[in-house]
Enzyme design. Sequence first.
Site, PDB file in Angstrom:
ATOM      1  N   ARG A 145      -2.103  -6.006  -8.610  1.00 37.36           N
ATOM      2  CA  ARG A 145      -1.053  -6.969  -8.289  1.00 37.36           C
ATOM      3  C   ARG A 145      -0.956  -8.064  -9.330  1.00 37.36           C
ATOM      4  O   ARG A 145       0.108  -8.404  -9.799  1.00 37.36           O
ATOM      5  CB  ARG A 145      -1.325  -7.630  -6.931  1.00 37.36           C
ATOM      6  CG  ARG A 145      -0.891  -6.797  -5.779  1.00 37.36           C
ATOM      7  CD  ARG A 145      -1.534  -7.249  -4.505  1.00 37.36           C
ATOM      8  NE  ARG A 145      -2.968  -7.013  -4.544  1.00 37.36           N
ATOM      9  CZ  ARG A 145      -3.756  -7.050  -3.494  1.00 37.36           C
ATOM     10  NH1 ARG A 145      -3.265  -7.364  -2.325  1.00 37.36           N
ATOM     11  NH2 ARG A 145      -5.040  -6.785  -3.600  1.00 37.36           N
TER      12      ARG A 145
ATOM     13  N   HIS B 259       0.837  -1.206   0.000  1.00 35.37           N
ATOM     14  CA  HIS B 259       0.000   0.000   0.000  1.00 35.37           C
ATOM     15  C   HIS B 259       0.873   1.258   0.000  1.00 35.37           C
ATOM     16  O   HIS B 259       0.627   2.205  -0.742  1.00 35.37           O
ATOM     17  CB  HIS B 259      -0.882   0.057   1.260  1.00 35.37           C
ATOM     18  CG  HIS B 259      -1.908  -1.028   1.373  1.00 35.37           C
ATOM     19  ND1 HIS B 259      -2.022  -1.816   2.494  1.00 35.37           N
ATOM     20  CD2 HIS B 259      -2.879  -1.447   0.525  1.00 35.37           C
ATOM     21  CE1 HIS B 259      -3.028  -2.666   2.341  1.00 35.37           C
ATOM     22  NE2 HIS B 259      -3.563  -2.475   1.142  1.00 35.37           N
TER      23      HIS B 259
ATOM     24  N   SER C 140      -2.922  -7.626   2.797  1.00 36.85           N
ATOM     25  CA  SER C 140      -3.166  -7.557   4.244  1.00 36.85           C
ATOM     26  C   SER C 140      -3.523  -8.947   4.780  1.00 36.85           C
ATOM     27  O   SER C 140      -3.111  -9.309   5.887  1.00 36.85           O
ATOM     28  CB  SER C 140      -4.302  -6.589   4.541  1.00 36.85           C
ATOM     29  OG  SER C 140      -3.963  -5.286   4.123  1.00 36.85           O
TER      30      SER C 140
ATOM     31  N   LYS D 195     -16.207  -7.272   4.416  1.00 38.65           N
ATOM     32  CA  LYS D 195     -15.079  -8.023   4.992  1.00 38.65           C
ATOM     33  C   LYS D 195     -15.007  -7.855   6.510  1.00 38.65           C
ATOM     34  O   LYS D 195     -15.137  -6.748   7.016  1.00 38.65           O
ATOM     35  CB  LYS D 195     -13.754  -7.451   4.451  1.00 38.65           C
ATOM     36  CG  LYS D 195     -13.419  -7.775   3.035  1.00 38.65           C
ATOM     37  CD  LYS D 195     -11.993  -7.284   2.767  1.00 38.65           C
ATOM     38  CE  LYS D 195     -11.683  -7.079   1.303  1.00 38.65           C
ATOM     39  NZ  LYS D 195     -10.422  -6.352   1.087  1.00 38.65           N
TER      40      LYS D 195
HETATM   41  P1  ADP Z   1      -5.774  -6.051   0.523  1.00 38.79           P
HETATM   42  O1  ADP Z   1      -6.497  -6.531   1.731  1.00 38.79           O
HETATM   43  O2  ADP Z   1      -5.881  -7.036  -0.615  1.00 38.79           O
HETATM   44  O3  ADP Z   1      -4.376  -5.609   0.774  1.00 38.79           O
HETATM   45  P2  ADP Z   1      -7.072  -3.384   0.315  1.00 38.79           P
HETATM   46  O4  ADP Z   1      -8.543  -3.223   0.155  1.00 38.79           O
HETATM   47  O5  ADP Z   1      -6.505  -2.916   1.594  1.00 38.79           O
HETATM   48  O6  ADP Z   1      -6.669  -4.872  -0.017  1.00 38.79           O
HETATM   49  O7  ADP Z   1      -6.319  -2.689  -0.904  1.00 38.79           O
HETATM   50  C1  ADP Z   1      -6.497  -1.363  -1.245  1.00 38.79           C
HETATM   51  C2  ADP Z   1      -5.837  -1.081  -2.563  1.00 38.79           C
HETATM   52  O8  ADP Z   1      -4.441  -1.345  -2.476  1.00 38.79           O
HETATM   53  C3  ADP Z   1      -6.335  -1.926  -3.741  1.00 38.79           C
HETATM   54  O9  ADP Z   1      -6.354  -1.084  -4.897  1.00 38.79           O
HETATM   55  C4  ADP Z   1      -5.275  -2.981  -3.881  1.00 38.79           C
HETATM   56  O10 ADP Z   1      -5.196  -3.469  -5.201  1.00 38.79           O
HETATM   57  C5  ADP Z   1      -4.038  -2.195  -3.520  1.00 38.79           C
HETATM   58  N1  ADP Z   1      -2.946  -3.056  -3.040  1.00 38.79           N
HETATM   59  C6  ADP Z   1      -2.953  -3.863  -1.960  1.00 38.79           C
HETATM   60  N2  ADP Z   1      -1.774  -4.512  -1.815  1.00 38.79           N
HETATM   61  C7  ADP Z   1      -0.997  -4.097  -2.856  1.00 38.79           C
HETATM   62  C8  ADP Z   1       0.322  -4.435  -3.299  1.00 38.79           C
HETATM   63  N3  ADP Z   1       1.070  -5.334  -2.646  1.00 38.79           N
HETATM   64  N4  ADP Z   1       0.787  -3.815  -4.411  1.00 38.79           N
HETATM   65  C9  ADP Z   1       0.013  -2.941  -5.078  1.00 38.79           C
HETATM   66  N5  ADP Z   1      -1.237  -2.596  -4.728  1.00 38.79           N
HETATM   67  C10 ADP Z   1      -1.751  -3.170  -3.629  1.00 38.79           C
END
Ligand code: ADP
Length: 163
Positions: free
Chosen positions: A90, A17, A128, A41
């Site tokens: 990703r 993130h 996450s 979620k």
């Molecule tokens: P997650 O639980 O899968 O990490 P989130 O809802 O917190 O998901 O993700 C928020 C945003 O951050 C989404 O657009 C997701 O694609 C992006 N994101 C999450 N992890 C990564 C990563 N490792 N690299 C790039 N973008 C990410």
Amino acid sequence: MGIAVYPGSFDPVTFGHLDIVERGAKVFDKVIVAIGKNRAKSSLFSIDERLELLQTVTSNFPNVEVDSFNGLLVDYMKSKQANTIIKGLRAISDFEYELQMASINKKLDDSIETFFMMTNNKYSYLSSSIVKDIAKYGATVSDLVPLVVEDALRKKFKNGNSF
Ligand code: ADP
């Protein structure tokens, strides 16, 4: 390039993130990292805990703000005069859902664009959920999340929490 909103659950924030935040902050005048409150979620961290962690780890970026929102993202964006959504991609598996979300948001408000950023290769496997799975069993997550997040995870799981 105006104001952009980077929405998500951030339960908790990871280096994946943060990489998107850092790169987004170079492109847009202001980036608002916004925790969506109404996602189905189940979460490990409360909204306040997630806000605090995000605030701590983004405090070195002067043009990044942290917030949370209820309801439709497009309505929240209007209230913030933001016209771009930032999303991280990703893998191909992210694509289908993100295409659907971008299309519906465009339909709800034609003035809004979704801006996709490819993950940094280093973090392509990182989510996450993976972090929570690993931390739950006591393995180190220091390569995956900032130190404050690692500490917060340790505390949660020491108190017998699950998600
Ligand atoms: P997650 O639980 O899968 O990490 P989130 O809802 O917190 O998901 O993700 C928020 C945003 O951050 C989404 O657009 C997701 O694609 C992006 N994101 C999450 N992890 C990564 C990563 N490792 N690299 C790039 N973008 C990410």
